[in-house]
Design an enzyme around this catalytic site. Structure first.
Site, PDB file in Angstrom:
ATOM      1  N   GLY A  54      -6.085 -12.213   5.394  1.00 45.85           N
ATOM      2  CA  GLY A  54      -4.821 -11.498   5.535  1.00 45.85           C
ATOM      3  C   GLY A  54      -3.659 -12.476   5.551  1.00 45.85           C
ATOM      4  O   GLY A  54      -3.224 -12.983   4.516  1.00 45.85           O
ATOM      5  N   GLY A  55      -3.184 -12.785   6.744  1.00 49.47           N
ATOM      6  CA  GLY A  55      -1.975 -13.605   6.920  1.00 49.47           C
ATOM      7  C   GLY A  55      -1.921 -14.860   6.064  1.00 49.47           C
ATOM      8  O   GLY A  55      -0.908 -15.137   5.409  1.00 49.47           O
ATOM      9  N   GLU A  58      -7.247  -1.725  10.155  1.00 50.23           N
ATOM     10  CA  GLU A  58      -5.899  -1.172  10.363  1.00 50.23           C
ATOM     11  C   GLU A  58      -5.837   0.283   9.889  1.00 50.23           C
ATOM     12  O   GLU A  58      -5.093   1.087  10.435  1.00 50.23           O
ATOM     13  CB  GLU A  58      -4.860  -2.062   9.653  1.00 50.23           C
ATOM     14  CG  GLU A  58      -4.677  -3.380  10.404  1.00 50.23           C
ATOM     15  CD  GLU A  58      -4.235  -4.561   9.559  1.00 50.23           C
ATOM     16  OE1 GLU A  58      -3.782  -4.369   8.421  1.00 50.23           O
ATOM     17  OE2 GLU A  58      -4.338  -5.703  10.072  1.00 50.23           O
ATOM     18  N   ASN A  67      -5.785  -9.977   1.286  1.00 50.62           N
ATOM     19  CA  ASN A  67      -5.237  -8.676   1.668  1.00 50.62           C
ATOM     20  C   ASN A  67      -3.788  -8.910   2.082  1.00 50.62           C
ATOM     21  O   ASN A  67      -3.527  -9.446   3.150  1.00 50.62           O
ATOM     22  CB  ASN A  67      -6.045  -8.099   2.840  1.00 50.62           C
ATOM     23  CG  ASN A  67      -5.414  -6.839   3.395  1.00 50.62           C
ATOM     24  OD1 ASN A  67      -4.589  -6.213   2.725  1.00 50.62           O
ATOM     25  ND2 ASN A  67      -5.786  -6.468   4.605  1.00 50.62           N
ATOM     26  N   TRP A  68      -2.884  -8.497   1.201  1.00 53.35           N
ATOM     27  CA  TRP A  68      -1.453  -8.747   1.483  1.00 53.35           C
ATOM     28  C   TRP A  68      -0.864  -7.718   2.448  1.00 53.35           C
ATOM     29  O   TRP A  68       0.306  -7.769   2.782  1.00 53.35           O
ATOM     30  CB  TRP A  68      -0.649  -8.728   0.183  1.00 53.35           C
ATOM     31  CG  TRP A  68      -0.874  -9.928  -0.688  1.00 53.35           C
ATOM     32  CD1 TRP A  68      -1.630 -11.035  -0.409  1.00 53.35           C
ATOM     33  CD2 TRP A  68      -0.330 -10.143  -2.000  1.00 53.35           C
ATOM     34  NE1 TRP A  68      -1.576 -11.916  -1.461  1.00 53.35           N
ATOM     35  CE2 TRP A  68      -0.792 -11.393  -2.452  1.00 53.35           C
ATOM     36  CE3 TRP A  68       0.508  -9.395  -2.831  1.00 53.35           C
ATOM     37  CZ2 TRP A  68      -0.438 -11.913  -3.700  1.00 53.35           C
ATOM     38  CZ3 TRP A  68       0.853  -9.909  -4.078  1.00 53.35           C
ATOM     39  CH2 TRP A  68       0.383 -11.159  -4.499  1.00 53.35           C
ATOM     40  N   LYS A  69      -1.671  -6.753   2.835  1.00 49.96           N
ATOM     41  CA  LYS A  69      -1.190  -5.683   3.738  1.00 49.96           C
ATOM     42  C   LYS A  69       0.131  -5.114   3.205  1.00 49.96           C
ATOM     43  O   LYS A  69       0.321  -5.052   1.997  1.00 49.96           O
ATOM     44  CB  LYS A  69      -1.044  -6.225   5.157  1.00 49.96           C
ATOM     45  CG  LYS A  69      -2.293  -6.983   5.611  1.00 49.96           C
ATOM     46  CD  LYS A  69      -2.264  -7.328   7.069  1.00 49.96           C
ATOM     47  CE  LYS A  69      -3.408  -8.281   7.397  1.00 49.96           C
ATOM     48  NZ  LYS A  69      -4.061  -7.968   8.642  1.00 49.96           N
ATOM     49  N   HIS A  84     -10.569  -0.653   6.135  1.00 44.65           N
ATOM     50  CA  HIS A  84      -9.988  -1.781   6.884  1.00 44.65           C
ATOM     51  C   HIS A  84      -9.691  -1.322   8.308  1.00 44.65           C
ATOM     52  O   HIS A  84      -9.303  -0.163   8.523  1.00 44.65           O
ATOM     53  CB  HIS A  84      -8.700  -2.258   6.196  1.00 44.65           C
ATOM     54  CG  HIS A  84      -8.199  -3.554   6.751  1.00 44.65           C
ATOM     55  ND1 HIS A  84      -7.444  -3.613   7.901  1.00 44.65           N
ATOM     56  CD2 HIS A  84      -8.372  -4.829   6.342  1.00 44.65           C
ATOM     57  CE1 HIS A  84      -7.169  -4.885   8.158  1.00 44.65           C
ATOM     58  NE2 HIS A  84      -7.708  -5.643   7.234  1.00 44.65           N
ATOM     59  N   SER A 126      -8.482 -14.030  10.781  1.00 49.29           N
ATOM     60  CA  SER A 126      -7.762 -15.289  10.987  1.00 49.29           C
ATOM     61  C   SER A 126      -8.393 -16.480  10.261  1.00 49.29           C
ATOM     62  O   SER A 126      -8.439 -17.587  10.795  1.00 49.29           O
ATOM     63  CB  SER A 126      -7.606 -15.581  12.482  1.00 49.29           C
ATOM     64  OG  SER A 126      -6.847 -14.555  13.100  1.00 49.29           O
ATOM     65  N   GLU A 136     -15.380  -7.913   9.818  1.00 50.37           N
ATOM     66  CA  GLU A 136     -14.080  -8.285  10.370  1.00 50.37           C
ATOM     67  C   GLU A 136     -14.014  -7.870  11.834  1.00 50.37           C
ATOM     68  O   GLU A 136     -13.657  -6.724  12.143  1.00 50.37           O
ATOM     69  CB  GLU A 136     -12.967  -7.586   9.588  1.00 50.37           C
ATOM     70  CG  GLU A 136     -12.917  -7.955   8.123  1.00 50.37           C
ATOM     71  CD  GLU A 136     -11.495  -7.911   7.590  1.00 50.37           C
ATOM     72  OE1 GLU A 136     -11.024  -8.946   7.116  1.00 50.37           O
ATOM     73  OE2 GLU A 136     -10.843  -6.865   7.696  1.00 50.37           O
ATOM     74  N   GLY A 161      -5.475 -11.003  12.507  1.00 49.51           N
ATOM     75  CA  GLY A 161      -4.047 -11.223  12.739  1.00 49.51           C
ATOM     76  C   GLY A 161      -3.740 -11.765  14.123  1.00 49.51           C
ATOM     77  O   GLY A 161      -2.582 -11.776  14.542  1.00 49.51           O
TER      78      GLY A 161
HETATM   79  C1  PEP Z   1      -7.355  -8.805   7.126  1.00 48.98           C
HETATM   80  O1  PEP Z   1      -6.259  -8.285   6.953  1.00 48.98           O
HETATM   81  O2  PEP Z   1      -8.375  -8.302   6.647  1.00 48.98           O
HETATM   82  C2  PEP Z   1      -7.431 -10.029   7.912  1.00 48.98           C
HETATM   83  C3  PEP Z   1      -8.605 -10.572   8.116  1.00 48.98           C
HETATM   84  O3  PEP Z   1      -6.242 -10.516   8.408  1.00 48.98           O
HETATM   85  P1  PEP Z   1      -5.999 -11.973   9.047  1.00 48.98           P
HETATM   86  O4  PEP Z   1      -6.615 -12.974   8.084  1.00 48.98           O
HETATM   87  O5  PEP Z   1      -4.512 -12.099   9.124  1.00 48.98           O
HETATM   88  O6  PEP Z   1      -6.670 -11.997  10.367  1.00 48.98           O
END
Ligand code: PEP
Length: 249
Positions: A234-235, A97, A9-11, A95, A213, A167, A173
């Protein structure tokens, strides 16, 4: 039996040029890797470059969000017809967010899920508790409620294509990760709730990903749990080397 799925997930990161550069660097790192399904979810403006760039490879592409309607006067939104027309095959739904910053409710998640299933887009439905809910001992209740409301009206026949991402919001994040045991416990609970609603056979075939994470150094411990069928990253997916390392845990 369940093929693991690892999704990026590049957000709201990467211009189309940066996305194209990423794909050039990433594809050679995962060539021939077929143990896991690999999915990149760029922002909408990069879908048009990422989809042709991965054509013919073992990498699929999904959107990060879509509207529940097939079309309409919804300024700024993207529809399922637009996504499928350009070759997207997956869609992230609900998600945290989106829930947190854009008021996405369980009801909207359910409508979007129905639309994705109707159009054969593989939905990655995100659920998870916030820190206060975990600390108050309400995690099970929150997960049960979110999965139940997401699945309203879904038939066992449709449900096998659904992917769920657990999640925990406090882990997204933040650099904090659920321990593999904590994640496995949540996954078991989610799977048993799915079994209660849609039957054991469906529950056993649905993939439940962990997200929060995930990094190259914690991926092994998480992904080795039999209940964890992949990851939503994500990150650590923003860098091709780091995402490839997670895939090759
Ligand atoms: C996500 O955006 O779904 C996510 C899990 O982010 P991160 O890996 O940065 O926690």
């Amino acid at each position: 039996m369940r093929k693991p799925l690892i999704a990026a997930n590049w957000k709201m990161y990467k211009t189309p040029a940066q996305a194209e550069e990423y794909v050039k660097a990433f594809l050679p790192l995962v060539t021939g890797h077929d143990r896991d399904e690999i999915v990149l979810c760029p922002s909408d403006t990069s879908l048009g470059v990422v989809i042709p760039a991965v054509a013919g490879s073992n990498v699929a592409v999904g959107g990060q969000n879509m509207h529940w309607a097939e079309e309409g006067a919804y300024t700024g939104e993207t529809s399922v017809l637009m996504l499928t027309a350009i070759g997207a095959t997956h869609i992230i739904i609900g998600h945290s967010e989106r829930r947190q910053y854009f008021n996405e409710t369980d009801e909207l998640v359910n409508k979007k899920l129905a639309t994705a299933l109707k159009h054969k887009l593989t939905p990655i439905v995100c659920i998870g508790e916030v820190l206060a809910e975990r600390e108050a001992g309400h995690t099970d209740e929150v997960l049960r409620k979110q999965i139940t409301l997401a699945l309203v009206g879904v038939t066992p026949e449709d449900a096998e294509n659904i992917v769920v991402a657990y999640e925990p919001v406090w882990a997204i994040g933040t650099g904090k990760t659920a321990t593999p045991e904590m994640a496995a416990e949540a996954h078991l609970l989610i799977r048993s709730e799915i079994a209660r609603r849609l039957g054991r056979h469906v529950a056993d075939s649905i993939r439940i990903l962990y997200g929060g994470s995930v990094k190259p150094d914690n991926a092994i411990a998480l992904l080795n749990q039999p209940e964890i069928d992949g990851a939503l990253v994500g990150g650590a997916s923003l860098d091709p080397q780091s995402f490839a390392k997670i895939i090759k845990y």
